[in-house]
Design a protein around this motif. Structure first.
Motif, PDB file in Angstrom:
ATOM      1  N   MET A   1       0.834  -1.198   0.000  1.00 43.07           N
ATOM      2  CA  MET A   1       0.000   0.000   0.000  1.00 43.07           C
ATOM      3  C   MET A   1       0.868   1.248   0.000  1.00 43.07           C
ATOM      4  O   MET A   1       1.870   1.313   0.717  1.00 43.07           O
ATOM      5  N   THR A   2       0.486   2.254  -0.780  1.00 48.19           N
ATOM      6  CA  THR A   2       1.238   3.502  -0.839  1.00 48.19           C
ATOM      7  C   THR A   2       0.933   4.353   0.388  1.00 48.19           C
ATOM      8  O   THR A   2      -0.229   4.585   0.732  1.00 48.19           O
ATOM      9  N   VAL A   3       1.976   4.804   1.059  1.00 45.36           N
ATOM     10  CA  VAL A   3       1.824   5.673   2.222  1.00 45.36           C
ATOM     11  C   VAL A   3       1.816   7.114   1.726  1.00 45.36           C
ATOM     12  O   VAL A   3       2.795   7.601   1.160  1.00 45.36           O
ATOM     13  N   THR A   4       0.701   7.809   1.942  1.00 48.62           N
ATOM     14  CA  THR A   4       0.558   9.172   1.452  1.00 48.62           C
ATOM     15  C   THR A   4       1.018  10.194   2.484  1.00 48.62           C
ATOM     16  O   THR A   4       1.123   9.891   3.685  1.00 48.62           O
ATOM     17  N   LYS A  23       6.390   7.615   8.772  1.00 51.31           N
ATOM     18  CA  LYS A  23       6.369   6.988   7.450  1.00 51.31           C
ATOM     19  C   LYS A  23       6.798   5.527   7.546  1.00 51.31           C
ATOM     20  O   LYS A  23       6.191   4.640   6.946  1.00 51.31           O
ATOM     21  N   SER A  27       4.592   2.193   6.736  1.00 53.40           N
ATOM     22  CA  SER A  27       5.096   1.245   5.742  1.00 53.40           C
ATOM     23  C   SER A  27       5.188  -0.159   6.315  1.00 53.40           C
ATOM     24  O   SER A  27       4.864  -1.152   5.657  1.00 53.40           O
ATOM     25  N   GLY A  31      -0.043   0.602   6.115  1.00 49.58           N
ATOM     26  CA  GLY A  31      -0.914   1.763   6.171  1.00 49.58           C
ATOM     27  C   GLY A  31      -1.966   1.739   7.264  1.00 49.58           C
ATOM     28  O   GLY A  31      -2.782   2.656   7.369  1.00 49.58           O
TER      29      GLY A  31
END
Length: 308
Positions: A1-4, A23, A27, A31
């Protein structure tokens, strides 16, 4: 999953940890915000649990009592400005008053007849929305009763009689002197306001909460590299400390930190003239658990300008 960036910002606000730590935590935990908070705590980076219950709604807490029973109610408004309005304060005070003879449930209080009216509390609040010009709601209620004894009340940050930003009830079962019981009960209520215990006794602590703490302690202990037998003893010790911190009867009494609340109660029995038991407590902090919608005004203006 992309951490925004938004996820990192949210975790920073909840935990107080640094941007890179947040962050990494996100990660490492795909998330998941709650898991990331636990990860930071396990690493000793954050005390996130102490910041996660920030007040996020306005309004007032109100309380009413008649000796052996008391009720606390929370009525929310959109702004603190309205909470300081005399008409709104009268509504909250009256809601507590008419709620006291009921069983204290939200449904019973909402359905009670409002003073000087044929309308219910719920109908009166709905009507007041149009009059005061702001959304309002009866959010929650709680009532404590004892057969013999008292239910003490305490309003923190009181802005008017029986109204404030936090309300606490403490029930004391006893045949002793009522005035002495009320005085001690108020001290315990002030203690509850300050320490926010999770439960009256260790047995009443939510099992999921206890398991979550234990899992964090186990991970912390294993990072020491010690044998499992030693780790088990370390975790037992930390769990004992955990219960001392979150269980009302086991907490150091804020009035006299040399005593636990339980021991302070025992000592106070000579003033009561009879044995006494704390049978329950309730603590309402205004807006706890409610997320407030926030907006970036500058970004809104920029977005609006971009449409022109």
């Amino acid at each position: 999953m992309t951490v925004t960036a938004a996820m990192v910002k949210e975790l920073r606000e909840k935990s107080g940890a640094g941007m890179m730590d947040c962050k990494t935590a996100l990660s490492e935990n795909a998330g998941d915000m709650e898991a990331a908070i636990d990860w930071l705590r396990a690493k000793g980076i954050s005390k996130a649990d102490k910041k996660s219950g920030r007040t996020a709604a306005e309004g007032l807490i109100g309380a009413a009592s008649n000796g052996n029973e008391a009720i606390v109610v929370e009525v929310n408004s959109e702004t603190d400005f309205v909470a300081r309005n005399d008409a709104f304060q009268a509504i909250v005070r009256n809601v507590a008053t008419v709620g006291l003879p009921t069983d204290g449930s939200l449904e019973a209080v909402a359905g009670a007849t409002y003073p000087g009216s044929s309308k219910t509390v719920a109908e009166t609040i709905t009507e007041a929305v149009g009059t005061i010009g702001e959304n309002m709601a009866l959010r929650r209620t709680a009532k404590l009763t004892v057969g013999e004894g008292v239910v003490a009340t305490y309003i923190h940050n009181q802005i008017s009689e029986g109204l404030g930003k936090m309300g606490v009830l403490v029930a004391l079962e006893s045949t002793g002197d009522k005035a002495a019981l009320l005085a001690f009960g108020r001290q315990v209520a002030m203690h509850v306001a300050a320490t926010n215990p999770l439960a009256l006794t260790a047995a009443e602590v939510d099992q999921a909460t206890a398991d979550r703490e234990k899992a964090i302690f186990v991970e912390q202990a294993r990072e020491s590299g010690k044998p499992e037998a030693i780790i088990e003893k370390m975790v037992e010790g930390r769990m004992r400390k955990f219960y001392e911190e979150v269980v009302l009867l086991s907490q150091a009494f804020v009035i006299n930190p040399d005593l636990t609340v339980e021991k302070a109660l025992k000592e106070a029995e000579k003033d009561f003239g009879a044995p006494a038991t704390i049978t329950g407590f309730v603590r309402f902090a205004l807006g706890e658990g409610v997320e407030r919608e926030t907006s970036d005004f500058a970004a809104e203006v920029a977005a609006y300008a971009g449409k022109k």
